[in-house]
Design a protein around this motif. Structure first.
Motif, PDB file in Angstrom:
ATOM      1  N   GLN A 169       2.729 -21.788 -22.824  1.00 48.94           N
ATOM      2  CA  GLN A 169       3.543 -20.506 -21.833  1.00 48.94           C
ATOM      3  C   GLN A 169       3.180 -19.385 -23.098  1.00 48.94           C
ATOM      4  O   GLN A 169       2.724 -18.424 -22.391  1.00 48.94           O
ATOM      5  CB  GLN A 169       5.694 -20.703 -21.950  1.00 48.94           C
ATOM      6  CG  GLN A 169       5.353 -21.712 -20.581  1.00 48.94           C
ATOM      7  CD  GLN A 169       4.641 -21.743 -19.168  1.00 48.94           C
ATOM      8  OE1 GLN A 169       4.382 -20.565 -19.143  1.00 48.94           O
ATOM      9  NE2 GLN A 169       3.997 -22.597 -18.881  1.00 48.94           N
TER      10      GLN A 169
ATOM     11  N   ALA B 213       9.714 -15.662 -16.099  1.00 50.84           N
ATOM     12  CA  ALA B 213       8.812 -15.709 -15.129  1.00 50.84           C
ATOM     13  C   ALA B 213       7.660 -14.615 -15.740  1.00 50.84           C
ATOM     14  O   ALA B 213       7.174 -14.793 -14.882  1.00 50.84           O
ATOM     15  CB  ALA B 213       9.938 -16.103 -13.934  1.00 50.84           C
TER      16      ALA B 213
ATOM     17  N   ALA C 230       9.634 -25.233 -24.116  1.00 52.97           N
ATOM     18  CA  ALA C 230      10.956 -25.563 -23.872  1.00 52.97           C
ATOM     19  C   ALA C 230      10.320 -23.957 -22.392  1.00 52.97           C
ATOM     20  O   ALA C 230       9.938 -23.647 -22.253  1.00 52.97           O
ATOM     21  CB  ALA C 230      11.128 -24.425 -25.133  1.00 52.97           C
ATOM     22  N   TYR C 231      11.985 -24.268 -21.760  1.00 54.73           N
ATOM     23  CA  TYR C 231      11.817 -23.417 -21.027  1.00 54.73           C
ATOM     24  C   TYR C 231      13.432 -22.281 -21.231  1.00 54.73           C
ATOM     25  O   TYR C 231      14.333 -22.893 -21.449  1.00 54.73           O
ATOM     26  CB  TYR C 231      11.800 -23.950 -19.597  1.00 54.73           C
ATOM     27  CG  TYR C 231      13.254 -24.971 -19.037  1.00 54.73           C
ATOM     28  CD1 TYR C 231      13.221 -26.213 -19.897  1.00 54.73           C
ATOM     29  CD2 TYR C 231      14.602 -24.829 -18.765  1.00 54.73           C
ATOM     30  CE1 TYR C 231      13.997 -27.077 -19.858  1.00 54.73           C
ATOM     31  CE2 TYR C 231      15.505 -25.230 -18.496  1.00 54.73           C
ATOM     32  CZ  TYR C 231      15.316 -27.126 -19.080  1.00 54.73           C
ATOM     33  OH  TYR C 231      16.514 -27.774 -19.052  1.00 54.73           O
ATOM     34  N   ASP C 232      13.400 -21.447 -20.053  1.00 56.67           N
ATOM     35  CA  ASP C 232      13.884 -20.141 -20.194  1.00 56.67           C
ATOM     36  C   ASP C 232      15.374 -20.506 -20.186  1.00 56.67           C
ATOM     37  O   ASP C 232      15.833 -21.978 -18.681  1.00 56.67           O
ATOM     38  CB  ASP C 232      14.215 -19.433 -19.280  1.00 56.67           C
ATOM     39  CG  ASP C 232      13.076 -18.184 -19.940  1.00 56.67           C
ATOM     40  OD1 ASP C 232      12.954 -17.391 -20.525  1.00 56.67           O
ATOM     41  OD2 ASP C 232      11.600 -18.541 -19.469  1.00 56.67           O
TER      42      ASP C 232
ATOM     43  N   SER D 277      13.540 -15.917 -14.336  1.00 60.70           N
ATOM     44  CA  SER D 277      13.670 -16.028 -15.571  1.00 60.70           C
ATOM     45  C   SER D 277      13.449 -14.803 -16.147  1.00 60.70           C
ATOM     46  O   SER D 277      11.852 -14.037 -16.027  1.00 60.70           O
ATOM     47  CB  SER D 277      13.438 -17.609 -15.873  1.00 60.70           C
ATOM     48  OG  SER D 277      11.595 -17.861 -16.148  1.00 60.70           O
TER      49      SER D 277
ATOM     50  N   ARG E  15      17.663 -29.954 -14.681  1.00 56.85           N
ATOM     51  CA  ARG E  15      16.981 -29.091 -15.466  1.00 56.85           C
ATOM     52  C   ARG E  15      17.762 -27.359 -16.003  1.00 56.85           C
ATOM     53  O   ARG E  15      17.807 -27.066 -17.223  1.00 56.85           O
ATOM     54  CB  ARG E  15      15.526 -29.075 -16.403  1.00 56.85           C
ATOM     55  CG  ARG E  15      15.061 -30.059 -16.471  1.00 56.85           C
ATOM     56  CD  ARG E  15      13.386 -30.127 -16.357  1.00 56.85           C
ATOM     57  NE  ARG E  15      12.623 -31.239 -16.888  1.00 56.85           N
ATOM     58  CZ  ARG E  15      11.997 -32.532 -15.857  1.00 56.85           C
ATOM     59  NH1 ARG E  15      13.004 -32.385 -14.923  1.00 56.85           N
ATOM     60  NH2 ARG E  15      11.676 -33.371 -16.790  1.00 56.85           N
ATOM     61  N   ILE E  16      17.623 -26.925 -14.655  1.00 56.77           N
ATOM     62  CA  ILE E  16      18.437 -25.543 -14.549  1.00 56.77           C
ATOM     63  C   ILE E  16      20.359 -25.634 -15.113  1.00 56.77           C
ATOM     64  O   ILE E  16      20.472 -24.827 -15.598  1.00 56.77           O
ATOM     65  CB  ILE E  16      17.256 -24.811 -13.515  1.00 56.77           C
ATOM     66  CG1 ILE E  16      16.484 -25.279 -13.536  1.00 56.77           C
ATOM     67  CG2 ILE E  16      17.883 -23.641 -12.725  1.00 56.77           C
ATOM     68  CD1 ILE E  16      15.491 -24.477 -14.166  1.00 56.77           C
TER      69      ILE E  16
ATOM     70  N   GLN F  27      12.501 -28.673 -23.483  1.00 58.28           N
ATOM     71  CA  GLN F  27      11.721 -29.797 -22.746  1.00 58.28           C
ATOM     72  C   GLN F  27      11.576 -31.520 -23.944  1.00 58.28           C
ATOM     73  O   GLN F  27      11.058 -31.388 -24.125  1.00 58.28           O
ATOM     74  CB  GLN F  27      10.670 -29.884 -22.675  1.00 58.28           C
ATOM     75  CG  GLN F  27      10.445 -28.393 -21.602  1.00 58.28           C
ATOM     76  CD  GLN F  27      10.298 -28.938 -20.078  1.00 58.28           C
ATOM     77  OE1 GLN F  27      10.713 -29.535 -19.302  1.00 58.28           O
ATOM     78  NE2 GLN F  27       8.909 -28.124 -19.625  1.00 58.28           N
TER      79      GLN F  27
ATOM     80  N   GLN G  88      19.286 -20.338 -18.022  1.00 55.57           N
ATOM     81  CA  GLN G  88      19.285 -19.043 -17.442  1.00 55.57           C
ATOM     82  C   GLN G  88      21.017 -19.169 -17.464  1.00 55.57           C
ATOM     83  O   GLN G  88      21.812 -20.751 -16.985  1.00 55.57           O
ATOM     84  CB  GLN G  88      18.629 -18.847 -15.895  1.00 55.57           C
ATOM     85  CG  GLN G  88      17.466 -18.616 -16.177  1.00 55.57           C
ATOM     86  CD  GLN G  88      16.644 -19.045 -14.460  1.00 55.57           C
ATOM     87  OE1 GLN G  88      17.360 -17.483 -14.239  1.00 55.57           O
ATOM     88  NE2 GLN G  88      15.955 -19.615 -14.549  1.00 55.57           N
TER      89      GLN G  88
END
Lengths: 510, 96
Positions: A36, A139, A119-121, A136, A435-436, A272, A123
């Motif tokens: 990413q 995104a 990792a991911y954002d 996000s 996850r979110i 993650q 929110q």
């Protein structure tokens, strides 16, 4: 060796191990190497919208040379759903769904596995956050970095953390009007941690560059403010920005409305760690509310011998730290391969054998970047006051469309922990596997007042459901919530093949 | 910023012919086309589009050449793709 993830950590580990003579298989969800941070495509191959591009192209060239030379087996478009070590075996088996357009099973055997899944954002659920146009921060960044497409015309960038700056700067560079950068934390708090900041002084010019660009475009930077609601009919049209206090509690009477067609929001990142949790690597809670990261030794090895973690999976620290951890993991993993494979065959990995010589310079850099990451985590930690932003009708779980009211009804029925709330109201049981919404559900559950005696049965989740199969008593609700036997959606057809192909590997670990 | 025109390709979206950039994801193609939503939810039939943008949230699912549940944020668009926006689970049945 198998490496999961081709971002800064995974790519560095791969070329390092291949340089040492290892045969490496790199499985990555993306269609191109870079992850990413260096997400790119033909439209952005000149490095525009990117930071540290020359470092990436150098790494990519080394990677490509090893792929051409046959030492790296590169598998893009692979969604790895399980990493396990079949019973009594010495080899790990990595299972993936290959090519989303066809969805075929792929399995790789490896003596050593490095997990660098990033990792991911994070929110936060607020009224209207399910409207198209709310996305996000990552995104918006991915559209720009990967596809050279700007997310919207009038964008509000909101959340907490230094990542908001490159997102806003990139959007202005691409011609969007960034209406405001809304930061819930207090960046002046960095001044209270001078040693930690000084340790990462190399990052300061980068931040200064973003700030200068935002100043040139007269983008207002608001701190101790938050987007507490999003509005629109079928798509985002405006957001409500409110002042927040030190605990992020909304300050009454401070609301103002900003028109925007895109809200790019990010409250830090969630490592993650699903594959690591399921494989038995130990996790630690990170300071920001509700997150977990993998625990590793000085050589990036987890508690499971032969299983390494590098990059954001060990705690969010940015691309520079990820590359350093990837380097250390790649070297150590190459030695581990030599000790498993080389002993039997005296194979090509022999060059990696020999005593472990710690690289003090690299270890010092890692320590400094980790000190800065710890400061960043503290300054931008999500504060519990946010649980006052959603209203009863706010959707918390986007997949199953579970509202705050339904969570609270479940709690009032006696669900006293995340697991029971999940069983009664279904948050976290959809496509994204929680996850979110997972951390939000946990925080909202904890924040809901229990006004009935005997509601819930404290401790009842300790009996009988050890779904991780590790028998660890340390797995509490939230930690268990990140462990998944299947870490990606898997077609039943693939599961059926799995049963036929590896009878001994009935998705069991150790 | 001076732009040279991007190469474009033709695809079909819900039966309509679209010209989209050749070098982008399906989600980026929708965004560039000015369309922020391409799915309706199972329970509330609410519009959804891009959310996490990196393959984690599964909110941006589309049907591509008959395969449902493709993450539009990850998949590159290809010439001649036949894309259908999704209703409900995208697999044709109705739950709840």
């Amino acid at each position: 060796m198998a490496i999961i993830g081709a971002g800064p950590a995974g790519l560095t580990a791969a070329v390092t191990a291949a340089d040492a003579g290892c045969a490496v298989c790199v499985l990555d969800l993306g269609e191109r190497p870079g992850g990413q941070f260096w997400r790119w495509g033909p439209a952005t191959g000149d490095g525009r919208f990117h930071h540290g591009w020359p470092a990436f192209t150098a790494l990519r060239d080394r990677f490509a040379a090893h792929v051409a030379g046959g030492r790296i087996d590169y598998r893009p478009g692979h969604a790895v759903f399980h990493v396990g070590r079949p019973r009594y075996g010495r080899m790990f088996r990595v299972h993936a769904v290959a090519d989303d357009r066809r969805r075929e099973h792929a399995a790789v055997e490896a003596a050593v596995v490095v997990i660098a899944t990033g990792a991911y954002d994070r929110q936060l659920p607020v009224p209207g956050w399910t409207l198209p146009g709310v996305m996000s921060a990552g995104a918006a960044q991915a559209l720009l970095k990967g596809s050279a497409v700007v997310a919207g015309r009038r964008v509000v960038v909101a959340g907490s953390g230094p990542f908001l700056l490159p997102v806003a700067a990139g959007l202005t560079q691409a011609g969007a009007r960034v209406v405001a950068v809304v930061e819930a934390g207090q960046p002046l708090d960095y001044l209270r941690h001078p040693a930690g900041v000084a340790a990462a002084w190399r990052k300061l010019p980068e931040a200064g560059g973003y700030l200068a660009r935002l100043a040139r475009h007269r983008v207002p930077l608001l701190s101790r403010h938050a987007v507490v609601a999003a509005h629109g009919d079928g798509r985002l049209q405006s957001v409500t920005v409110a002042k927040v206090g030190p605990a992020w509690e909304r300050v009454p009477g401070s609301d103002r409305t900003l028109e925007a067609d895109v809200l790019a929001a990010g409250y830090g990142f969630v490592p993650q760690v699903e594959l690591l949790a399921e494989a038995g690597a130990g996790l630690r809670a990170v300071a920001s509310e509700g997150g977990f990261a993998a625990v590793t030794g000085p050589d990036q090895q987890t508690a499971v011998p032969g299983l390494f973690a590098a990059g954001e999976t060990t705690g969010v620290g940015g691309a520079d730290l990820a590359r350093i951890e990837g380097l250390i993991a790649g070297r150590a993993a190459a030695r581990a391969v030599a000790s498993v494979v080389g002993r039997d065959s005296g194979g090509a990995a022999g060059s990696a054998r020999g005593p472990v010589v710690p690289d003090r310079r690299i270890e010092r850099q890692r320590a400094a970047l980790r000190r800065f990451a710890a400061v960043m985590d503290r300054v931008h930690a999500v504060q519990p006051g946010w649980t006052g932003w959603p209203d009863d009708d706010t959707v918390v779980c986007r997949c199953e469309e579970v509202t705050v009211a339904r969570l609270r009804a479940a709690i009032d029925l006696g669900a006293d922990d995340v697991r029971s709330v999940k069983l009664l109201a279904r948050p976290g049981m959809g496509w994204c596997q929680g996850r979110i919404c997972g951390q939000a559900v946990a925080a909202l559950t904890a924040a809901h007042p229990r006004d009935r005696d005997g509601a819930g049965t404290p401790g009842h989740d300790e009996t009988g459901h050890d779904e991780t199969g590790h028998g660890d008593t340390g797995h509490d609700d939230a930690e268990r919530a990140v462990s998944r036997p299947l870490a990606q959606p898997v077609p039943l057809r693939v599961l059926a093949e799995l049963g036929r192909d590896d009878e001994d590997d009935a998705v069991s670990v150790d | 910023m001076p732009e040279q025109p991007r190469p474009r390709i033709d695809i079909t979206v819900d039966g309509a012919a679209w010209s989209v950039p050749a070098d982008c994801t399906i989600a980026a193609a929708f965004t560039e086309h000015g369309e922020p939503a391409w799915r309706r939810t199972r329970r509330g039939a609410r519009p959804r589009g891009l959310n996490c943008g990196i393959g984690v949230c599964f909110d941006c699912l589309v049907t591509v050449n008959g395969m449902p549940g493709i993450r539009a944020c990850l998949a590159d668009v290809r010439p001649g793709d036949v894309i259908c926006t999704e209703e409900g689970s995208g697999f044709g049945e109705h739950s709840s």
